[in-house]
Design an enzyme around this catalytic site. Structure first.
Site, PDB file in Angstrom:
ATOM      1  N   GLU A  77      -5.979  -4.490  -7.322  1.00  0.00           N
ATOM      2  CA  GLU A  77      -5.310  -4.439  -6.493  1.00  0.00           C
ATOM      3  C   GLU A  77      -6.509  -6.083  -5.856  1.00  0.00           C
ATOM      4  OE1 GLU A  77      -5.739  -3.559  -1.946  1.00  0.00           O
ATOM      5  OE2 GLU A  77      -6.166  -1.456  -2.750  1.00  0.00           O
ATOM      6  N   SER A  91       3.573   2.667   5.663  1.00  0.00           N
ATOM      7  CA  SER A  91       2.760   1.087   4.723  1.00  0.00           C
ATOM      8  C   SER A  91       4.450   1.335   3.861  1.00  0.00           C
ATOM      9  CB  SER A  91       2.034   1.718   3.941  1.00  0.00           C
ATOM     10  OG  SER A  91       1.812   1.189   3.293  1.00  0.00           O
ATOM     11  N   ALA A  92       4.026   0.003   3.397  1.00  0.00           N
ATOM     12  CA  ALA A  92       5.025  -0.441   2.412  1.00  0.00           C
ATOM     13  C   ALA A  92       4.738  -0.412   1.140  1.00  0.00           C
ATOM     14  CB  ALA A  92       5.571  -1.730   2.342  1.00  0.00           C
ATOM     15  N   ASP A  93       3.219   0.494   1.095  1.00  0.00           N
ATOM     16  CA  ASP A  93       2.883   1.054  -0.514  1.00  0.00           C
ATOM     17  C   ASP A  93       3.415   2.424  -0.366  1.00  0.00           C
ATOM     18  OD1 ASP A  93       0.562  -0.741   0.160  1.00  0.00           O
ATOM     19  OD2 ASP A  93      -0.921   0.867   0.040  1.00  0.00           O
ATOM     20  N   LYS A 102      -6.675   8.015   2.936  1.00  0.00           N
ATOM     21  CA  LYS A 102      -7.859   8.615   4.226  1.00  0.00           C
ATOM     22  C   LYS A 102      -7.228   8.676   5.008  1.00  0.00           C
ATOM     23  CE  LYS A 102     -11.002   4.960   3.394  1.00  0.00           C
ATOM     24  NZ  LYS A 102     -10.325   4.053   3.053  1.00  0.00           N
TER      25      LYS A 102
END
Ligand code: PSU
Ligand code: MN
Length: 291
Positions: A9, A124-126, A143
């Site tokens: 990434e 998150s869109a993760d 984290k």
């Protein structure tokens, strides 16, 4: 035979690490993938074009630039349409890598459910991407700027297997364990290749998350930077930092205040994850050839 590729990434380069450590890290990750016998493909948007793999001078340019959009699923098309530069998050990188036929992706930490998500709705869109993209994603967990138990709940809801690399415990990025669990522990790259093949053969359409604890010498003891994380969260709240700016803001504050410890841990785990991802990519390619 063409070397098997591993995606890397670029948000970590543009928005996650300070200069000049970001370029050193990006190059070290690419080298680590190569040492494992695979080919690195750092993914980014260059002048509005999706690039699956950057030349070294492009990597250098990306690391030195300030006007680089943080690109997730929502703004991928608009950044491409604008003709500018973009650094891809876990979500956008996994999405673009899988479309390019890449089966393994290495990163530092995934995004997840933010603390206070019950009021902010900041997830998150993760997690969306991991729930819809068939790619092995190697990371060191997430984290504690996030709500980790809720993040794991969402990954379970999405049906994303979490494989602990030589561990039964979900790592907390800087810290080797959060005390939370994983789906199964794995010991070798072949274990990951076998389970990922089974997941997809059985109709799984999600990512397979491999979580690797930060290497021992650089890892930070649990509790040691909790106060720094709490201060960063409080500061974000006071300043009203929200949305896509929140994660980079928190990461920047933690890096500044930890006396270099957080940065050292980050660099160490990024390179280690890239190396392990390379070995997993090779194991997957070997399995496919044997069939
Ligand atoms: N977590 C980290 N380091 C990072 C990120 C997350 O420990 O650099 C970056 C990744 O690129 C991740 C993104 O995909 O932040 C998530 O941002 P958001 O929470 O806005 O979705
Ligand atoms: Mn968000």
């Amino acid at each position: 035979m063409r070397a098997v590729r591993v995606a890397l990434e670029s948000t970590v380069i543009s928005h996650g690490l300070p200069r000049p450590a970001n370029l050193v890290s990006a190059r070290a990750c690419e080298a680590a993938v190569r040492e494992s016998g695979a080919e690195p493909a750092t993914i980014a948007i260059v002048d509005g074009s999706v690039r699956i793999g950057l030349a070294d001078h492009e990597l250098e340019s990306l690391a030195g630039r300030t006007a680089v959009a943080k690109v997730s699923l929502q703004n991928l098309a608009s950044v491409c349409g604008s003709g500018g530069w973009g650094a891809t998050t876990v979500a956008a990188t996994a999405h673009l890598a899988a479309r390019a036929g890449i089966r393994v992706f290495a990163t530092g930490g995934i995004g997840g459910v933010h603390r206070n998500a019950e009021t902010s709705f900041d997830v998150s869109a993760d997690l969306t991407a991991l729930g819809t993209t068939p790619i092995v994603t190697v990371c060191s967990g997430a984290k504690s700027i996030l709500d980790l138990p809720r993040t794991l709940e969402v990954l379970e809801t999405l049906g994303v297997p979490i494989l602990g690399w030589r561990t039964d415990a979900f790592p907390g990025f800087y810290t080797r364990s959060t005390g939370l669990g994983v789906t199964a522990a794995v010991v070798t790259a072949e274990d990951v290749a076998r389970i990922a093949a089974a997941h997809w053969d059985l109709g799984g359409r999600t990512a397979v998350l491999v979580v690797v604890p930060c290497p021992e010498p650089a890892a930070i003891a649990s509790g040691e930077i909790d106060s720094i994380v709490d201060e960063a969260l409080a500061e974000a709240a006071v300043q009203g930092v929200r949305g896509p700016a929140l994660t980079p803001f928190l990461l920047g504050r933690i890096a500044e205040r930890s006396g270099g410890r957080a940065l050292a841990a980050n660099l160490s785990l990024l390179e280690n994850n890239a190396r392990i991802a390379g070995s997993i990519a090779v194991a997957i390619a070997e399995r496919l050839q044997e069939r």
